[in-house]
Write a protein that holds these residues in place. Sequence first.
Motif: not given
Length: 388
Positions: A270-293
């Motif tokens: 289990v990835n602990t970041c994704y217990t408290c955060h939906a993946k959307q939470f990260c991408t909403d703030c980044h706006g782009v793919e991280m790390p960059h392609p």
Amino acid sequence: MSRLKDLFRNPAKRPQLVIWLGTAAIAIALVAAGSVLGTSTNWFCTEPCHVVHYDNTLTFNEGSHVMQSCIACHEPVNGSPLTFILMKIEVAPDLIPTILGTFHLPMNENHSVAFAMPEEQCTQCHTMENRTLSPSAGIIMDHAAHAAGGITCVSCHNRVAHPEDDVTYVLEGDKKHEDWMGMDACFRCHSLEAGALAPGACAACHPTDFDLVPPSHDATGWYAEFGESGGHAAAYTEEAARVTSAETWAEGLHEIEENETLDMGYEQTVNTCYTCHAKQFCTDCHGVEMPHPAAFATDHGNAGRADPASCAKCHARNEAEAEGTVFCNACHHPQGTPERPWIEQHFDAVKTGGATGCFECHDPKYCAVCHVSGPEAAARFIQQEAGQ
Ligand code: HEC
Ligand code: HEC
Ligand code: HEC
Ligand code: HEC
Ligand code: HEC
Ligand code: HEC
Ligand code: HEC
Ligand code: HEC
Ligand code: HEC
Ligand code: HEC
Ligand code: HEC
């Protein structure tokens, strides 16, 4: 010998025969019962198997079930004497590695003991229906919701009789196990993502006054607008690498057991970041793919011009640089200070450093858009530089 024959053949001795046979039968029954009972005591499980179960005994002695017998959990509830004898026969071959000291450690690494343990093993002593819970502060627990789903007690309470926290293992090669009472373990089934088996919303398990932000987030450099934010990225990168190696470990480690209602997998994957955060939470703030392609290094100009705000979030060094494409300067014109617009500084850079470097990116015609004397002025700078 002849006395024995006599005993069987002589009708006068029949009462004697009955007594002897009866005694023999009782003796056999006593030996059988004695060995079943004897091999079922905690003494038998721990002492003669001292070496094998040395570490398990250490954990057992730390647990709340130290007054209970091993077989209360490790042999079938209300099993017939025959079941017990069959179980003894089944484990008998373990005697050889026990004597030779060639047994495998860590024992039960894949948790097949927990996965296989039925609910009755615990409910023979515990009734959860009418028990008032006093869980740790901040935790909400609903036993009925899980019982309804056929989820066994040890899906969570797997270390209840063998807590490992305060124990130092002695046997070489022995290792501690996963403990499924933690939040990450709950998220083998619970999740914030859509379509999850069980809810991941904080309110499902925590009261409203619970502090939801873990201490890791208070570290300097975790995240700061226009400041150092590498902290959370490094923590994520480390976590993602840990999960990848745990997935390799877990691969093919166990097959689904009879009493497992679902393949819940292992806590470590289990990835602990994704217990408290939906993946959307990260991408909403980044706006782009991280790390960059990978393609980004040579193809970001257009993406950046199309939606500069999505880049400015991270690349602008202050609010002023976050306007339009000004942030591009942060990388492209590192000679400039972020406090003033690049346009007001670009000539200082040319005066001190010359213009040759500018033409690594700019066509001289680019300067000409603003400089009426454009290409000529540019040529003059180059000549000046060559002359110096
Ligand atoms: C209250 C129930 C209970 C009692 C009593 C109990 N155990 Fe266990 N035992 C368990 C459970 C549950 C597991 C599975 C742990 C897991 O898979 O994480 C286990 C696991 C084990 C293991 C595998 C190694 C490990 O640590 O996971 C051994 C060996 C073991 N028990 C031996 C014993 C012995 C010996 C006794 C008596 C001294 C005993 N147990 C008493 C519930 C119990
Ligand atoms: C032979 C009876 C017996 C069996 C079998 C048994 N327990 Fe217990 N358990 C007790 C007693 C007695 C206590 C201490 C009093 C209490 O809290 O109920 C206890 C305490 C507990 C506690 C609270 C203390 C703690 O360590 O957190 C939990 C949780 C628990 N048992 C879970 C289980 C689970 C899960 C199983 C099945 C693997 C199990 N028990 C099997 C008798 C038993
Ligand atoms: C989905 C996970 C889960 C399952 C399944 C589960 N429990 Fe619990 N149980 C918990 C949690 C979480 C607590 C609260 C522990 C705490 O906060 O310290 C708890 C608390 C308890 C307690 C301690 C109650 C007290 O006095 O505070 C007992 C006893 C117990 N469970 C027994 C059982 C038994 C028996 C079963 C199976 C019928 C079972 N549990 C199934 C998660 C679970
Ligand atoms: C094996 C899978 C599984 C595990 C592990 C698990 N749960 Fe659950 N949980 C469920 C299911 C299934 C439900 C019921 C979901 C539903 O009814 O929609 C549930 C529901 C709940 C609910 C009720 C939520 C609500 O709002 O209805 C609570 C509270 C809860 N779980 C707490 C926990 C805790 C705490 C843990 C970890 C100690 C845990 N669960 C681990 C499967 C699991
Ligand atoms: C399915 C039940 C469940 C849900 C849903 C849940 N938690 Fe937890 N949480 C737990 C349990 C159990 C613990 C205590 C065990 C532990 O420390 O891992 C815990 C502990 C914590 C802690 C203190 C431990 C730490 O890591 O610092 C924080 C903070 C926390 N949860 C935040 C959250 C947030 C934020 C959410 C919502 C996004 C959430 N939890 C959702 C079960 C849950
Ligand atoms: C125990 C729960 C929990 C865990 C685990 C967790 N976070 Fe958070 N995180 C939170 C909460 C709660 C917030 C505040 C959310 C809000 O304000 O909407 C937060 C906020 C953030 C923020 C926004 C900046 C800030 O600090 O407010 C970032 C970035 C972040 N988390 C990244 C991560 C990463 C990366 C991981 C994994 C290494 C992680 N989180 C693990 C609970 C958690
Ligand atoms: C509040 C906004 C915000 C949130 C929410 C957020 N990030 Fe970030 N993320 C950033 C910023 C800013 C950077 C640039 C960090 C730097 O300057 O090194 C970044 C960078 C990253 C990087 C790239 C690191 C690198 O060097 O390539 C990763 C990976 C990352 N974040 C993961 C996550 C994950 C996973 C989450 C969700 C759990 C998350 N972030 C949530 C703002 C955020
Ligand atoms: C969430 C933060 C974040 C956002 C949003 C973001 N970047 Fe980045 N970017 C970074 C980080 C952090 C690095 C450094 C990665 C590293 O060092 O591995 C980076 C690296 C780059 C690089 C490579 C520089 C080099 O030296 O190789 C380019 C080009 C770039 N970003 C352009 C952009 C553009 C264009 C956008 C908008 C479309 C954008 N970035 C959006 C965080 C972000
Ligand atoms: C994070 C640093 C960074 C940021 C921010 C950045 N660039 Fe770049 N850019 C670079 C680097 C480094 C190169 C050289 C790449 C190479 O040739 O390997 C480059 C190359 C270019 C190129 C030539 C190659 C190509 O992608 O076509 C253009 C055009 C360009 N950048 C435009 C922009 C624009 C426009 C912005 C702002 C919207 C911007 N850059 C923001 C680092 C960055
Ligand atoms: C690494 C590539 C690169 C180098 C080297 C470079 N530039 Fe730029 N420059 C850019 C990019 C990309 C832009 C943004 C273009 C855009 O927005 O389309 C830009 C924009 C500009 C602008 C317009 C700024 C504005 O606010 O409109 C000026 C003036 C400028 N550069 C001058 C220079 C001078 C003078 C040098 C040499 C000292 C130089 N540049 C070196 C890539 C570079
Ligand atoms: C967006 C318009 C723009 C672009 C593109 C531009 N400049 Fe300028 N440049 C200016 C402005 C405005 C001045 C200031 C004029 C003044 O105040 O005297 C200036 C002044 C200069 C000066 C100082 C002239 C003097 O006589 O003191 C130099 C040198 C210069 N620019 C070089 C360049 C070079 C080289 C490029 C191309 C890489 C470039 N500029 C691109 C607008 C631009």
